[in-house]
Design a protein around this motif. Structure first.
Motif, PDB file in Angstrom:
ATOM      1  N   SER A  80      17.572 -30.513  78.575  1.00  0.00           N
ATOM      2  CA  SER A  80      17.069 -31.550  77.666  1.00  0.00           C
ATOM      3  C   SER A  80      17.809 -31.579  76.332  1.00  0.00           C
ATOM      4  CB  SER A  80      15.576 -31.333  77.408  1.00  0.00           C
ATOM      5  OG  SER A  80      15.350 -30.096  76.753  1.00  0.00           O
ATOM      6  N   GLU A  81      18.827 -30.741  76.214  1.00  0.00           N
ATOM      7  CA  GLU A  81      19.553 -30.656  74.941  1.00  0.00           C
ATOM      8  C   GLU A  81      20.117 -32.028  74.550  1.00  0.00           C
ATOM      9  OE1 GLU A  81      23.032 -27.857  72.901  1.00  0.00           O
ATOM     10  OE2 GLU A  81      22.541 -27.660  75.022  1.00  0.00           O
ATOM     11  N   GLY A  82      19.819 -32.431  73.308  1.00  0.00           N
ATOM     12  CA  GLY A  82      20.327 -33.697  72.795  1.00  0.00           C
ATOM     13  C   GLY A  82      19.536 -34.915  73.222  1.00  0.00           C
ATOM     14  N   LYS A  83      18.448 -34.720  73.994  1.00  0.00           N
ATOM     15  CA  LYS A  83      17.683 -35.871  74.494  1.00  0.00           C
ATOM     16  C   LYS A  83      16.351 -36.052  73.781  1.00  0.00           C
ATOM     17  CE  LYS A  83      19.758 -35.719  79.105  1.00  0.00           C
ATOM     18  NZ  LYS A  83      20.530 -36.951  78.955  1.00  0.00           N
ATOM     19  N   ASN A  84      16.024 -35.146  72.863  1.00  0.00           N
ATOM     20  CA  ASN A  84      14.793 -35.260  72.074  1.00  0.00           C
ATOM     21  C   ASN A  84      13.548 -35.354  72.952  1.00  0.00           C
ATOM     22  OD1 ASN A  84      13.474 -35.297  69.583  1.00  0.00           O
ATOM     23  ND2 ASN A  84      13.378 -37.534  69.544  1.00  0.00           N
ATOM     24  N   ILE A  85      13.555 -34.582  74.037  1.00  0.00           N
ATOM     25  CA  ILE A  85      12.386 -34.506  74.923  1.00  0.00           C
ATOM     26  C   ILE A  85      11.873 -33.065  74.871  1.00  0.00           C
ATOM     27  CG2 ILE A  85      11.516 -34.789  77.274  1.00  0.00           C
ATOM     28  CD1 ILE A  85      13.821 -36.726  77.785  1.00  0.00           C
ATOM     29  N   PRO A  86      10.769 -32.803  74.177  1.00  0.00           N
ATOM     30  CA  PRO A  86      10.309 -31.420  74.000  1.00  0.00           C
ATOM     31  C   PRO A  86       9.801 -30.807  75.292  1.00  0.00           C
ATOM     32  CG  PRO A  86       8.687 -32.954  73.133  1.00  0.00           C
ATOM     33  CD  PRO A  86       9.883 -33.770  73.521  1.00  0.00           C
ATOM     34  N   LEU A  87      10.049 -29.504  75.462  1.00  0.00           N
ATOM     35  CA  LEU A  87       9.534 -28.780  76.619  1.00  0.00           C
ATOM     36  C   LEU A  87       8.025 -28.636  76.489  1.00  0.00           C
ATOM     37  CD1 LEU A  87      10.415 -27.171  79.172  1.00  0.00           C
ATOM     38  CD2 LEU A  87      10.384 -25.127  77.745  1.00  0.00           C
ATOM     39  N   PRO A  88       7.262 -28.963  77.523  1.00  0.00           N
ATOM     40  CA  PRO A  88       5.802 -28.856  77.429  1.00  0.00           C
ATOM     41  C   PRO A  88       5.315 -27.415  77.473  1.00  0.00           C
ATOM     42  CG  PRO A  88       6.444 -29.494  79.646  1.00  0.00           C
ATOM     43  CD  PRO A  88       7.705 -29.491  78.819  1.00  0.00           C
ATOM     44  N   GLY A  89       4.003 -27.261  77.225  1.00  0.00           N
ATOM     45  CA  GLY A  89       3.379 -25.945  77.321  1.00  0.00           C
ATOM     46  C   GLY A  89       3.398 -25.197  76.009  1.00  0.00           C
ATOM     47  N   ILE A  90       2.801 -24.004  76.025  1.00  0.00           N
ATOM     48  CA  ILE A  90       2.767 -23.151  74.839  1.00  0.00           C
ATOM     49  C   ILE A  90       3.164 -21.735  75.220  1.00  0.00           C
ATOM     50  CG2 ILE A  90       1.005 -24.530  73.667  1.00  0.00           C
ATOM     51  CD1 ILE A  90      -1.046 -22.401  74.472  1.00  0.00           C
ATOM     52  N   GLU A  91       3.700 -21.019  74.250  1.00  0.00           N
ATOM     53  CA  GLU A  91       4.077 -19.621  74.489  1.00  0.00           C
ATOM     54  C   GLU A  91       2.825 -18.747  74.532  1.00  0.00           C
ATOM     55  OE1 GLU A  91       7.533 -17.748  72.851  1.00  0.00           O
ATOM     56  OE2 GLU A  91       8.244 -19.648  72.018  1.00  0.00           O
ATOM     57  N   ILE A  92       2.855 -17.756  75.431  1.00  0.00           N
ATOM     58  CA  ILE A  92       1.759 -16.800  75.583  1.00  0.00           C
ATOM     59  C   ILE A  92       2.246 -15.455  75.064  1.00  0.00           C
ATOM     60  CG2 ILE A  92       0.167 -15.702  77.195  1.00  0.00           C
ATOM     61  CD1 ILE A  92      -0.195 -18.738  76.905  1.00  0.00           C
ATOM     62  N   GLY A  93       1.568 -14.943  74.034  1.00  0.00           N
ATOM     63  CA  GLY A  93       2.060 -13.747  73.362  1.00  0.00           C
ATOM     64  C   GLY A  93       1.292 -12.474  73.621  1.00  0.00           C
ATOM     65  N   GLU A  94       0.194 -12.565  74.388  1.00  0.00           N
ATOM     66  CA  GLU A  94      -0.633 -11.368  74.561  1.00  0.00           C
ATOM     67  C   GLU A  94      -1.304 -11.383  75.922  1.00  0.00           C
ATOM     68  OE1 GLU A  94      -4.648  -9.478  72.447  1.00  0.00           O
ATOM     69  OE2 GLU A  94      -3.244 -10.666  71.250  1.00  0.00           O
ATOM     70  N   PHE A  95      -1.396 -10.210  76.548  1.00  0.00           N
ATOM     71  CA  PHE A  95      -2.109 -10.044  77.811  1.00  0.00           C
ATOM     72  C   PHE A  95      -3.241  -9.043  77.601  1.00  0.00           C
ATOM     73  CE2 PHE A  95      -2.757  -7.661  81.804  1.00  0.00           C
ATOM     74  CZ  PHE A  95      -3.098  -8.702  82.649  1.00  0.00           C
ATOM     75  N   ASN A  96      -4.464  -9.477  77.878  1.00  0.00           N
ATOM     76  CA  ASN A  96      -5.629  -8.601  77.799  1.00  0.00           C
ATOM     77  C   ASN A  96      -6.207  -8.421  79.195  1.00  0.00           C
ATOM     78  OD1 ASN A  96      -5.458  -8.317  75.053  1.00  0.00           O
ATOM     79  ND2 ASN A  96      -7.046  -9.805  74.572  1.00  0.00           N
ATOM     80  N   PHE A  97      -6.230  -7.192  79.670  1.00  0.00           N
ATOM     81  CA  PHE A  97      -6.773  -6.878  80.986  1.00  0.00           C
ATOM     82  C   PHE A  97      -8.021  -6.028  80.802  1.00  0.00           C
ATOM     83  CE2 PHE A  97      -6.934  -4.103  84.782  1.00  0.00           C
ATOM     84  CZ  PHE A  97      -7.045  -5.087  85.752  1.00  0.00           C
ATOM     85  N   ASN A  98      -9.134  -6.472  81.391  1.00  0.00           N
ATOM     86  CA  ASN A  98     -10.421  -5.818  81.185  1.00  0.00           C
ATOM     87  C   ASN A  98     -11.143  -5.624  82.513  1.00  0.00           C
ATOM     88  OD1 ASN A  98     -10.516  -6.572  78.067  1.00  0.00           O
ATOM     89  ND2 ASN A  98     -10.055  -8.436  79.193  1.00  0.00           N
ATOM     90  N   LYS A  99     -12.054  -4.672  82.523  1.00  0.00           N
ATOM     91  CA  LYS A  99     -12.955  -4.550  83.666  1.00  0.00           C
ATOM     92  C   LYS A  99     -13.938  -5.724  83.640  1.00  0.00           C
ATOM     93  CE  LYS A  99     -12.732   0.505  84.008  1.00  0.00           C
ATOM     94  NZ  LYS A  99     -13.492   1.769  83.997  1.00  0.00           N
ATOM     95  N   SER A 100     -14.634  -5.916  84.737  1.00  0.00           N
ATOM     96  CA  SER A 100     -15.549  -7.056  84.820  1.00  0.00           C
ATOM     97  C   SER A 100     -16.732  -6.926  83.867  1.00  0.00           C
ATOM     98  CB  SER A 100     -16.052  -7.234  86.253  1.00  0.00           C
ATOM     99  OG  SER A 100     -16.693  -6.055  86.706  1.00  0.00           O
ATOM    100  N   ASN A 101     -16.965  -5.720  83.344  1.00  0.00           N
ATOM    101  CA  ASN A 101     -18.030  -5.546  82.351  1.00  0.00           C
ATOM    102  C   ASN A 101     -17.523  -5.758  80.922  1.00  0.00           C
ATOM    103  OD1 ASN A 101     -16.538  -3.253  81.851  1.00  0.00           O
ATOM    104  ND2 ASN A 101     -18.147  -1.791  82.383  1.00  0.00           N
ATOM    105  N   GLY A 102     -16.239  -6.127  80.798  1.00  0.00           N
ATOM    106  CA  GLY A 102     -15.659  -6.383  79.482  1.00  0.00           C
ATOM    107  C   GLY A 102     -14.933  -5.206  78.876  1.00  0.00           C
ATOM    108  N   GLU A 103     -15.010  -4.021  79.513  1.00  0.00           N
ATOM    109  CA  GLU A 103     -14.343  -2.835  78.956  1.00  0.00           C
ATOM    110  C   GLU A 103     -12.823  -3.013  79.015  1.00  0.00           C
ATOM    111  OE1 GLU A 103     -13.609   1.853  80.153  1.00  0.00           O
ATOM    112  OE2 GLU A 103     -15.437   0.830  80.870  1.00  0.00           O
ATOM    113  N   PRO A 104     -12.128  -2.835  77.870  1.00  0.00           N
ATOM    114  CA  PRO A 104     -10.671  -3.031  77.867  1.00  0.00           C
ATOM    115  C   PRO A 104      -9.942  -1.986  78.715  1.00  0.00           C
ATOM    116  CG  PRO A 104     -11.558  -3.007  75.622  1.00  0.00           C
ATOM    117  CD  PRO A 104     -12.644  -2.513  76.537  1.00  0.00           C
ATOM    118  N   VAL A 105      -8.958  -2.436  79.458  1.00  0.00           N
ATOM    119  CA  VAL A 105      -8.091  -1.549  80.227  1.00  0.00           C
ATOM    120  C   VAL A 105      -6.680  -1.589  79.658  1.00  0.00           C
ATOM    121  CG1 VAL A 105      -7.096  -1.076  82.505  1.00  0.00           C
ATOM    122  CG2 VAL A 105      -9.451  -1.863  82.314  1.00  0.00           C
ATOM    123  N   LYS A 106      -6.197  -2.791  79.372  1.00  0.00           N
ATOM    124  CA  LYS A 106      -4.861  -2.953  78.793  1.00  0.00           C
ATOM    125  C   LYS A 106      -4.882  -4.060  77.751  1.00  0.00           C
ATOM    126  CE  LYS A 106      -1.668  -1.363  82.375  1.00  0.00           C
ATOM    127  NZ  LYS A 106      -0.979  -0.417  81.508  1.00  0.00           N
TER     128      LYS A 106
END
Length: 643
Positions: free
Chosen positions: A56-82
């Motif tokens: 898309s360089e030079g065509k002024n068409i922005p790439l869709p979506g958003i950047e994801i900066g964090e991964f939170n992994f938890n048990k089903s009871n909400g206890e953090p694992v990662k």
């Protein structure tokens, strides 16, 4: 050369655009007359979306979506694992990406309503693709980009053996601005530790989430033909013991747009082509969705295939090279997907400490293998001399890194201020004046005011924190140590505070949930072992570096030393050692080191103080680096380093 692409999804469109950009004649054949929205959204790594940005360089068409900066992994009871930082991942709605690609496609490149039937051959070579509507497309090379149920693959290589569907996913897309504001750029996942079920939610815009419920279909199942009401009831029942945030999201979901995905894969094919017909994307390889690699791999296939077609005139040789360049990475993803599926289906086997986060991308080190020199480095996070020798150690790594590895050990400089005395230093205010003096002598920034405003009671907590980081990842632990030193020496942050330590762990890419757990348990013992080792080796000065070669000859360097002294040690222990030519290019240096002071950059680039200031200011103005200004100097932060 005319290339006929069969399949107008992400793989086919990306390849068509790449080839068209090289002035190669292309026709993309898509079976649908309208593009469907099934497959609501996906995660894509920079490896994939940087190629889209090139298109898309030079065509002024922005790439869709958003950047994801964090991964939170938890048990089903909400206890953090990662809790882990993500680098360079993006969540994109499928319909938005298809629309983006279609905006780039020149008129006439796509022909719709074409369902592939078979190839027409002459002299053993495909010369045309026949479609079920009676239309025929002639060409020189044919590309199967028609997905996991590829008719092209079956036509050239025969049927594949899919794995049995054991894990299914319910997938949906919903708007929830309140949650999006609470969890911007965060991939959140909850997983049961007693049964095979998990729930994930990823923001795809400032207000929308894509969500999925993975479940072991051998334990519970729901028909693909369920009504929206039945699907909702199934999800509500399965997720009844999950945290309230799950229900908070799903109350905004329209189940008439959700669907069930039957996940499966097949093993690595022995080749991706037959004659002048070749496969890309899911037609060529299929991994289970636990790896989130499918879309990125499809785009990487398109790029790799384009490059070999441009470089190699013979299509079969080009296809062989394309396969060779992609097969190892594809194989890793297939087997990683199967490994994660096994853990998912048997949660009793899950060890949170060893749980794989497939989205974490880490470059392989170029310096692997046994080295002729071992270096034990006894240091301390609050040691000012250890801070001012950083330029020398960095240059030593660049010029002689192929000869040695460094084993970082904590020495325990400040147990407490009770009866502490090292030379003239007996109280925190003495450290303040000492740091100001060190700064003046060595020209590297330290701000001694921390010892007047918020003095550290001990260096043991940050030392234990380093051991917790080291238990997780040796390379990231070195970045962690660097980061907490910057917090202390320049930002005046009291790094005894566990909040600062946890933030530093997260910033450099460590799993901060595991970091806290190890800090409170195993790292305490690891630090005690370092103290015992330091005592046994009579280490009383920091830094102390103990160099040992393969003949067990040892040379010890204590305290501050000039660079030539370290070089001399290496040549004494390895007489034939040759130093690498130092690349002084600023962009290269900031790609190697995520942060540098003026003194470090000057020393590594062999520039004068004046030239250093001019170069760094120029890099800052051009957007390559950021800066943090302390009382006694600046630290520059690279926007190029990918750790």
């Amino acid at each position: 050369m005319k290339v006929v692409i069969i399949g107008g999804g992400v793989a086919g469109l990306s390849l068509g655009l790449l080839l068209n950009k090289q002035n190669i004649e292309v026709v993309i054949n898509e079976k649908m007359t309208e593009f469907h929205t099934r497959g609501h959204a996906f995660l894509m790594h920079l490896d994939g979306w940087s190629i889209l940005e090139e298109l898309s360089e030079g065509k002024n068409i922005p790439l869709p979506g958003i950047e994801i900066g964090e991964f939170n992994f938890n048990k089903s009871n909400g206890e953090p694992v990662k809790r882990q930082k993500l680098n360079l991942w993006r969540c994109i709605r499928r319909k938005d990406l298809i629309a983006f690609l279609n905006q780039l496609v020149p008129e006439g490149l796509i022909k719709t309503g074409r369902i592939f039937s078979h190839f027409i051959y002459e002299n053993g070579k495909a010369v045309a693709a026949q479609f079920s509507n009676g239309e025929v497309e002639y060409g020189d090379i044919f590309i199967g980009a028609d997905g996991s149920n590829s008719a092209v693959r079956e036509a050239i290589l025969g049927p594949v053996e899919f794995t049995k569907v054991e894990v299914k996913e319910v997938v949906g897309l919903c708007k929830n601005e309140a949650l999006a504001s609470k969890l911007p750029n965060v991939f959140t996942k909850f997983q049961s530790d007693t049964r095979g079920i998990s729930f994930g939610m990823i923001p795809v815009s400032a207000s929308d989430f894509v969500w999925f419920m993975q479940y072991n279909s051998l334990e519970a199942d729901c028909s693909d033909k369920s009504t929206p009401e039945q699907l909702k009831a199934f999800c509500d029942f399965q997720l009844s013991d999950f945290p309230p945030i799950v229900n908070e999201l799903l109350t905004t979901n329209d189940y008439s747009t959700s669907y069930i995905w039957n996940t499966r894969d097949f093993g690595l094919l022995p080749k991706f082509h037959e004659g002048n017909v070749v496969l890309i994307g899911d037609a060529a390889h299929l991994a289970l969705p636990f790896t989130s690699a499918g879309t990125t791999n499809a785009i990487l296939d398109a790029k790799a295939l384009t490059e070999v077609l441009l470089k190699i005139g013979n299509s079969e040789l080009a296809f062989e090279q394309y396969y060779a360049s992609r097969k190892d990475e594809i194989s890793k993803h297939i087997y990683l997907g199967r490994e994660l599926k096994e853990l998912f289906m048997h949660p009793e086997k899950i060890d949170g400490d060893k749980m794989v986060v497939p989205l974490i991308s880490k470059k392989e080190s170029d310096d692997k293998g046994d080295k002729p020199l071992k270096v034990q480095y006894f240091t301390d996070p609050i040691c000012s001399t250890c801070w001012v020798v950083q330029p020398m150690l960095r240059r030593l790594k660049l010029e002689y890194g192929e000869y040695f590895d460094i084993d970082y050990r904590m020495g325990g400089l400040l147990p407490s201020w009770t009866d502490y005395q090292r030379g003239p230093i007996t109280q925190p205010s003495d450290v303040a004046s000492h740091w100001e003096e060190v700064c003046m002598i060595h020209g590297i920034p330290l701000d001694g005011d921390i010892w007047l405003e918020d003095p550290l009671p001990s260096s043991y907590p940050p030392s234990i924190a380093f051991k917790a980081a080291q238990m997780q990842d040796g390379d990231l632990a070195i970045l962690f140590l660097r980061r907490i030193k910057e917090m202390l020496f320049l930002e005046k942050k009291n790094i005894v505070d566990l909040n600062y330590l946890e933030n530093a762990a997260f910033e450099v890419g460590l799993d901060s949930a595991k970091f806290i757990k190890d800090y409170e348990t195993k790292a305490q013992e690891a630090f005690r072992n370092d103290l015992i080792l330091a005592q046994n080796m009579e280490v009383g000065v920091f830094p102390t570096l103990i160099f040992t070669n393969q003949d067990n000859k040892t040379i010890i360097a204590k305290g501050y030393q000039e660079y030539e002294y370290f070089e001399d040690i290496i040549h004494q222990l390895i007489p034939n050692a040759q130093k690498r030519s130092l690349n002084t290019d600023p962009v290269f240096l900031f790609s190697c080191f995520s942060t540098m002071t003026n003194k470090e950059f000057s020393f590594l680039s062999d520039k004068s103080v004046e030239d250093t200031e001019k170069t760094l200011d120029d890099l800052y103005e051009r957007g390559y680096i950021d800066k943090f200004e302390s009382k006694n100097g600046i630290i520059w932060k690279s926007k190029l380093a990918d750790y």
